[in-house]
Design a protein around this motif. Structure first.
Motif, PDB file in Angstrom:
ATOM      1  N   THR A 273       0.870  -1.169   0.000  1.00  0.00           N
ATOM      2  CA  THR A 273       0.000   0.000   0.000  1.00  0.00           C
ATOM      3  C   THR A 273       0.907   1.219   0.000  1.00  0.00           C
ATOM      4  O   THR A 273       1.525   1.518   1.023  1.00  0.00           O
TER       5      THR A 273
ATOM      6  N   GLY B 245       0.077   4.376  -0.341  1.00  0.00           N
ATOM      7  CA  GLY B 245      -0.462   5.495   0.430  1.00  0.00           C
ATOM      8  C   GLY B 245       0.217   6.794   0.038  1.00  0.00           C
ATOM      9  O   GLY B 245       0.464   7.036  -1.145  1.00  0.00           O
TER      10      GLY B 245
ATOM     11  N   LEU C 174      -6.557   3.366  -4.638  1.00  0.00           N
ATOM     12  CA  LEU C 174      -7.044   3.580  -3.271  1.00  0.00           C
ATOM     13  C   LEU C 174      -8.139   4.630  -3.318  1.00  0.00           C
ATOM     14  O   LEU C 174      -8.082   5.559  -4.132  1.00  0.00           O
TER      15      LEU C 174
ATOM     16  N   GLU D 144      -8.057   7.432   1.393  1.00  0.00           N
ATOM     17  CA  GLU D 144      -6.926   6.621   1.859  1.00  0.00           C
ATOM     18  C   GLU D 144      -5.629   6.883   1.100  1.00  0.00           C
ATOM     19  O   GLU D 144      -4.606   6.256   1.385  1.00  0.00           O
TER      20      GLU D 144
ATOM     21  N   LYS E 199      -2.684   7.959   3.358  1.00  0.00           N
ATOM     22  CA  LYS E 199      -2.377   7.234   4.600  1.00  0.00           C
ATOM     23  C   LYS E 199      -0.931   6.733   4.550  1.00  0.00           C
ATOM     24  O   LYS E 199      -0.334   6.634   3.478  1.00  0.00           O
TER      25      LYS E 199
ATOM     26  N   SER F 155     -10.105  -2.007   1.733  1.00  0.00           N
ATOM     27  CA  SER F 155     -11.447  -1.425   1.627  1.00  0.00           C
ATOM     28  C   SER F 155     -12.110  -1.649   0.268  1.00  0.00           C
ATOM     29  O   SER F 155     -13.327  -1.583   0.156  1.00  0.00           O
TER      30      SER F 155
END
Ligand code: MN
Length: 285
Positions: free
Chosen positions: A96, A98, A123, A127, A130, A175
């Motif tokens: 991820t 982010g 994403l 998000e 993040k 998610s």
């Protein structure tokens, strides 16, 4: 409910990325060839070290996830946070990015076969900034389910129903609720899998051609092509013309604007300009 139908074929095109790695790109070969929330799918497969040895030296990402799944070969991942991870044959890495990661992905072999896939998943806006995180998945953490009519499925993310039990992959809690399966069928074999209604789904045939949809109106998907599936029913696939291997991917679409500039994927031009500026000034992560 009738099975999902083959709605669009995205053929892979030969290209090169990183410091000169030969690969085939289907999703993401042009900006229109995306399947929300999936942005890109690369297949790399070669016995010739010249096709892969240069690897992917230090480069940034922001705003999405990269999933690397290895069939053969050995890659070493290192990032600017000091994380190190070995990608082994049959293993995977779910990263991820982010708000930002700067990493390298380098082959750890000078000969032999290097084969696998890199998938980019968007994403949600909420998000994208993040903190970066990643998860190295060892080969033995990916469950293999033997299909009743022959063949097998490796479950990397999401879960598969086997009789009255569920077999879940090691990647959970994302998610977009991704489903990532690697399926092998013998000639004449078939595979059916429910997919959450409203979720996007596509398959990538990496060995052999597939027949997709209910038997009466199944449509062919040629090898090394991505097939985008329409409808809300289950996925039904048959190996009508010899043994096959394919990936099945599904996830919740985001329905948000996508602005991409190379390794940065955001929602607006201003956010892209910010990412470029942050990277240049060592503020990416
Ligand atoms: Mn990368």
């Amino acid at each position: 409910m009738s099975s999902r139908r083959l709605q669009q074929i995205i053929p892979s095109v030969a290209t090169s990325d990183g410091a000169g790695v030969s690969l085939r790109r289907s999703l993401g070969s042009v900006p229109e060839a995306r399947v929300d929330p999936f942005l890109m799918l690369d297949e790399f497969s070669s016995d010739d070290p010249d096709d892969y040895i240069a690897g992917f030296p230090s480069h940034p990402h922001r705003g999405f996830e990269t999933v690397t799944y290895m069939l053969d070969g050995h890659m070493l991942h290192e990032d600017h946070l000091g994380n190190r991870g070995d990608l082994l044959p049959g293993g995977a890495q779910w990263m991820t990015a982010g708000r930002g990661i700067i990493h390298s992905e380098m082959p750890q072999q000078e000969s032999g076969r290097m084969r696998g896939f890199q998938l980019w998943i968007n994403l949600p806006a909420a998000e994208k900034m993040k903190p970066a995180s990643y998860c190295d998945i060892r080969p033995e953490q990916i469950p293999t389910v033997v299909l009743p009519g022959g063949g097998e499925v490796r479950v990397i993310a999401g879960s598969i129903a086997v009789g009255d039990r569920e077999v879940a992959g090691p990647v959970q809690g994302i998610s977009t609720e991704p489903l990532y399966m690697d399926v092998r069928l013998p000639s004449g074999g078939s595979f059916s899998q429910p997919v959450t209604p409203g979720h996007s789904a596509f398959v990538y045939a990496y060995e052999g051609s597939l027949a997709i949809g209910d038997d009466a109106d199944a449509r062919p998907l040629p090898a090394q092509s991505a097939g985008v599936l329409g409808g809300d029913g289950p996925v039904a696939i048959r190996a009508a013309d010899g043994p096959v291997r394919f990936l099945l991917l599904a996830a919740r679409p985001l329905h948000e604007p996508v602005v991409q500039y190379g390794p940065f994927v955001m929602n607006t031009r201003e956010e892209i300009e910010q990412a470029v500026d942050d990277y240049r000034n060592n503020r990416l992560a």
